[in-house]
Write a protein that holds these residues in place. Sequence first.
Motif, PDB file in Angstrom:
ATOM      1  N   THR A   1      -9.698   8.659 -10.821  1.00 21.22           N
ATOM      2  CA  THR A   1      -9.169   7.976  -9.649  1.00 21.22           C
ATOM      3  C   THR A   1      -8.410   6.735 -10.105  1.00 21.22           C
ATOM      4  N   TYR A   2      -7.955   5.924  -9.138  1.00 18.99           N
ATOM      5  CA  TYR A   2      -7.073   4.801  -9.464  1.00 18.99           C
ATOM      6  C   TYR A   2      -7.581   3.509  -8.816  1.00 18.99           C
ATOM      7  N   ASP A   3      -7.186   2.382  -9.418  1.00 21.26           N
ATOM      8  CA  ASP A   3      -7.705   1.099  -8.956  1.00 21.26           C
ATOM      9  C   ASP A   3      -7.021   0.598  -7.699  1.00 21.26           C
ATOM     10  N   HIS A   4      -5.794   1.032  -7.440  1.00 18.93           N
ATOM     11  CA  HIS A   4      -5.097   0.689  -6.200  1.00 18.93           C
ATOM     12  C   HIS A   4      -4.171   1.831  -5.830  1.00 18.93           C
ATOM     13  N   HIS A   5      -3.678   1.797  -4.610  1.00 19.75           N
ATOM     14  CA  HIS A   5      -2.897   2.920  -4.096  1.00 19.75           C
ATOM     15  C   HIS A   5      -1.552   3.016  -4.804  1.00 19.75           C
ATOM     16  N   PRO A   6      -1.131   4.234  -5.186  1.00 17.38           N
ATOM     17  CA  PRO A   6       0.160   4.411  -5.865  1.00 17.38           C
ATOM     18  C   PRO A   6       1.354   3.890  -5.072  1.00 17.38           C
TER      19      PRO A   6
END
Length: 313
Positions: A56-61
């Motif tokens: 997953t990712y730390d903030h929205h793309p």
Amino acid sequence: MKVINLHQPFEQNKIPAGKVVLAMGFFDGVHRGHQAVIAKARQRANELKLPLAVLTYDHHPSIVYTTTNQQQTYLSTLPRKLELLEQQGVDLTYVVSFTSALSELAPQQFVDDYLVRFHVAAAVAGFDHTYGPKETATMDKLIGYAQGRFEVIVVDSANDENIKISSTRIRETLDDGQIIAANKLFGYQYQTTGLVVHGEARGRTLGFPTANIDWPINEQIPHIGVYTVQLKIGDHWYNGMASIGHNVTFGDARPKTLEINLFDFNQAIYGENVVVRWISWLRDEVKYTTVENLVLQLKQDEIDSRTIFKNQK
């Protein structure tokens, strides 16, 4: 659950040895649609006797791809998302910082640099998941990029009332104040966080003292109105009711506030970091002609909220 934070480019020595089954997604809210993806990955991990990992990712793309004047808000901030993923039985989560450098990776390079280097035995994601440009980084193309090095499992849409469960749908539901409907889509009762700060102390003069909650600007709170809620202080949950609004009875152009009246509670809690659990919508914010009418309504709100809690038990 082990959490590994990565930044493009990352060092291989941060990646544990051994194969994993990997679920991929941004997973904002970890709602029932996301839970279906994770459950499918868990099933395959159990079959292969391998750990279940999440990418997953730390903030929205969208922060990298678009320009906007609006503050990005989340259904689950990163700490909350990690908590929810752990509740789903995830063994390992890779949190990748979504940067311009990452966004510039071609789909094949992303697969080679991430999925292969993660020692993926099977990659699992929803049918509409992308890992790069939406024209070329689709799940149906992932099999080609995999080149036989790992299995690709695509999970169909999870629906409620024949409509796809999505973070966008839940946001719209929260914006309408439909807490019960949102909680159904989440698969749990929505939570936000905050800090108890001083307010105008007007509620105390009305016989309904409130905790004023300063909430993080990146958390999405429900639409203006009055709600049945619970507040977590320390390790304990307390029943109450919340008002999100501008206190229009006492003037115009007032700031938006979140105030919570707790039932059968009489403690000083300034400075406490708290969690709000949203149970049910009660009514819209109303501008009353007299303070007496407001107090009568607050008494009815308390009766309605206590009934909701009683029926839940």
